[in-house]
Motif scaffolding. Sequence first.
Motif, PDB file in Angstrom:
ATOM      1  N   GLN A   1       7.171   0.451   5.521  1.00 16.90           N
ATOM      2  CA  GLN A   1       8.509   0.444   4.935  1.00 16.90           C
ATOM      3  C   GLN A   1       8.672   1.676   4.043  1.00 16.90           C
ATOM      4  O   GLN A   1       8.165   1.708   2.922  1.00 16.90           O
ATOM      5  N   GLN A   2       9.349   2.692   4.536  1.00 17.87           N
ATOM      6  CA  GLN A   2       9.623   3.922   3.795  1.00 17.87           C
ATOM      7  C   GLN A   2       8.348   4.517   3.199  1.00 17.87           C
ATOM      8  O   GLN A   2       7.528   5.041   3.914  1.00 17.87           O
ATOM      9  N   LYS A   3       8.155   4.396   1.883  1.00 21.19           N
ATOM     10  CA  LYS A   3       7.028   5.068   1.238  1.00 21.19           C
ATOM     11  C   LYS A   3       5.811   4.166   1.026  1.00 21.19           C
ATOM     12  O   LYS A   3       4.907   4.519   0.275  1.00 21.19           O
TER      13      LYS A   3
ATOM     14  N   ILE B   1       0.847  -1.201   0.000  1.00 18.10           N
ATOM     15  CA  ILE B   1       0.000   0.000   0.000  1.00 18.10           C
ATOM     16  C   ILE B   1       0.881   1.250   0.000  1.00 18.10           C
ATOM     17  O   ILE B   1       1.559   1.532   0.998  1.00 18.10           O
ATOM     18  N   PRO B   2       0.892   2.004  -1.087  1.00 13.24           N
ATOM     19  CA  PRO B   2       1.727   3.212  -1.146  1.00 13.24           C
ATOM     20  C   PRO B   2       1.305   4.255  -0.098  1.00 13.24           C
ATOM     21  O   PRO B   2       0.117   4.400   0.205  1.00 13.24           O
ATOM     22  N   TYR B   3       2.296   4.933   0.466  1.00  8.47           N
ATOM     23  CA  TYR B   3       2.089   6.036   1.411  1.00  8.47           C
ATOM     24  C   TYR B   3       1.286   5.631   2.644  1.00  8.47           C
ATOM     25  O   TYR B   3       0.616   6.461   3.254  1.00  8.47           O
ATOM     26  N   ALA B   4       1.352   4.358   3.003  1.00 11.32           N
ATOM     27  CA  ALA B   4       0.716   3.903   4.237  1.00 11.32           C
ATOM     28  C   ALA B   4       1.768   3.918   5.335  1.00 11.32           C
ATOM     29  O   ALA B   4       2.758   3.191   5.263  1.00 11.32           O
ATOM     30  N   GLY B   5       1.568   4.759   6.345  1.00 10.14           N
ATOM     31  CA  GLY B   5       2.547   4.916   7.417  1.00 10.14           C
ATOM     32  C   GLY B   5       2.381   3.896   8.524  1.00 10.14           C
ATOM     33  O   GLY B   5       1.597   2.946   8.416  1.00 10.14           O
ATOM     34  N   GLU B   6       3.115   4.114   9.612  1.00 10.89           N
ATOM     35  CA  GLU B   6       3.091   3.179  10.736  1.00 10.89           C
ATOM     36  C   GLU B   6       1.700   3.039  11.349  1.00 10.89           C
ATOM     37  O   GLU B   6       1.342   1.983  11.855  1.00 10.89           O
ATOM     38  N   ASP B   7       0.931   4.108  11.329  1.00  8.17           N
ATOM     39  CA  ASP B   7      -0.390   4.102  11.953  1.00  8.17           C
ATOM     40  C   ASP B   7      -1.512   3.842  10.963  1.00  8.17           C
ATOM     41  O   ASP B   7      -2.673   4.178  11.231  1.00  8.17           O
ATOM     42  N   TYR B   8      -1.183   3.254   9.825  1.00  2.03           N
ATOM     43  CA  TYR B   8      -2.204   3.039   8.787  1.00  2.03           C
ATOM     44  C   TYR B   8      -3.444   2.343   9.339  1.00  2.03           C
ATOM     45  O   TYR B   8      -4.580   2.784   9.120  1.00  2.03           O
ATOM     46  N   LEU B   9      -3.273   1.237  10.070  1.00  2.41           N
ATOM     47  CA  LEU B   9      -4.423   0.464  10.546  1.00  2.41           C
ATOM     48  C   LEU B   9      -5.175   1.160  11.683  1.00  2.41           C
ATOM     49  O   LEU B   9      -6.256   0.714  12.071  1.00  2.41           O
ATOM     50  N   HIS B  10      -4.588   2.230  12.233  1.00  2.00           N
ATOM     51  CA  HIS B  10      -5.289   2.999  13.257  1.00  2.00           C
ATOM     52  C   HIS B  10      -5.966   4.232  12.656  1.00  2.00           C
ATOM     53  O   HIS B  10      -6.909   4.770  13.231  1.00  2.00           O
TER      54      HIS B  10
END
Length: 359
Positions: free
Chosen positions: A137-139, A109-118
């Motif tokens: 992972q990065q971007k 998933i592009p541009y999904a950060g550490e807190d994506y699932l939150h």
Amino acid sequence: MEERILKKTAVFIMVLSMITCAALPFFPKIEPKLKEWMTSGDKEQMQLEEIMQKLSEKELLAYYNRQEKQAAKELVLAGKLRLQLPFGVSGSDLEMSADYVSRKISVRIPYAGEDYLHEYSITGKEDHLERITYESQQKYGVLEVITDQVFEITSEFDEDYFYLDFLTPHEVYDKVVVIDAGHGGEDAGTVKQGIHEKDVDLDILLKLKEIVDASGDASLGFYYTRTEDVALSEAQRAELANKTGADLFVSIHNNSTPSGRMSNINGTQAMYDETDETGAGLAQIFLEEVTALAGSSNKGIAAERGTNLLQSCTMPAVIVEAGFMTNEAELNLLCTEEYQIKVAQGIYQAILRTLSNPL
């Protein structure tokens, strides 16, 4: 027109001023209450965020599903997993891959950060999911799902969501067959004159796969334990057959003399599970078809002993020993593409014969 608007605006400002003046004496009493309500709301929000941070990915899925139900929303996904797309990301930007041997599905998933699932929801299917993990992972972020059985995975998306659809092999195909190439990786099998059995087994499997692919028969689903030189345990091979709910399991091997020395012994043999009442009949079918097409001599059928591969399979299962690597003439034949194709054609015909006339 403009004069009428100005009059209405003046009246609105006058009324608002009157309400403000009337409420002003009470504001000192109301202000603490407002702060208390706001503080209370902030605390609840912080507590909720702390709890969510401690939830596993599977627990988050269950949480979001409960939220949907509590909001009286009808979540009709029929076995699908739904991922909310990050802001600015289209469903076409996501990359999905699936490996049926490991039963792992990965979504990048592009541009999904550490807190994506939150920050974004994951809802839908909960059953048959052994594990869900997410890593940033990065971007981009990677969501991985491990299932407890083999599924055919398809994907689709709309403006807001990306969907994974889980179908069992028998929802896609009338009959399911698992083909195994013996040995692999560090397990070379029999080695004669620099030729490794694992490579010959795999070559025959790949020829069989070409025949299957060229047939265009969409009613039959074929799964392969390996299509490259990797190591697999007998348990992993049988597990793939069982997890697909296969109707038939075929393992491709090559033979050798008990002593391992070169000899005049040659020919094709088929092995069956001695605890299976239909095993001997199944082995006979494969023996007949392979010898007929390959022109090899008939070395008969034998009950499998010393391993648990066939006994671990919950469906009819057979091992085809294509030829003897300890016979120089047959070893040379087994290394030729022409002979490998003949053996593969024999196995394919035996599969069709078995499936069309169950024992």
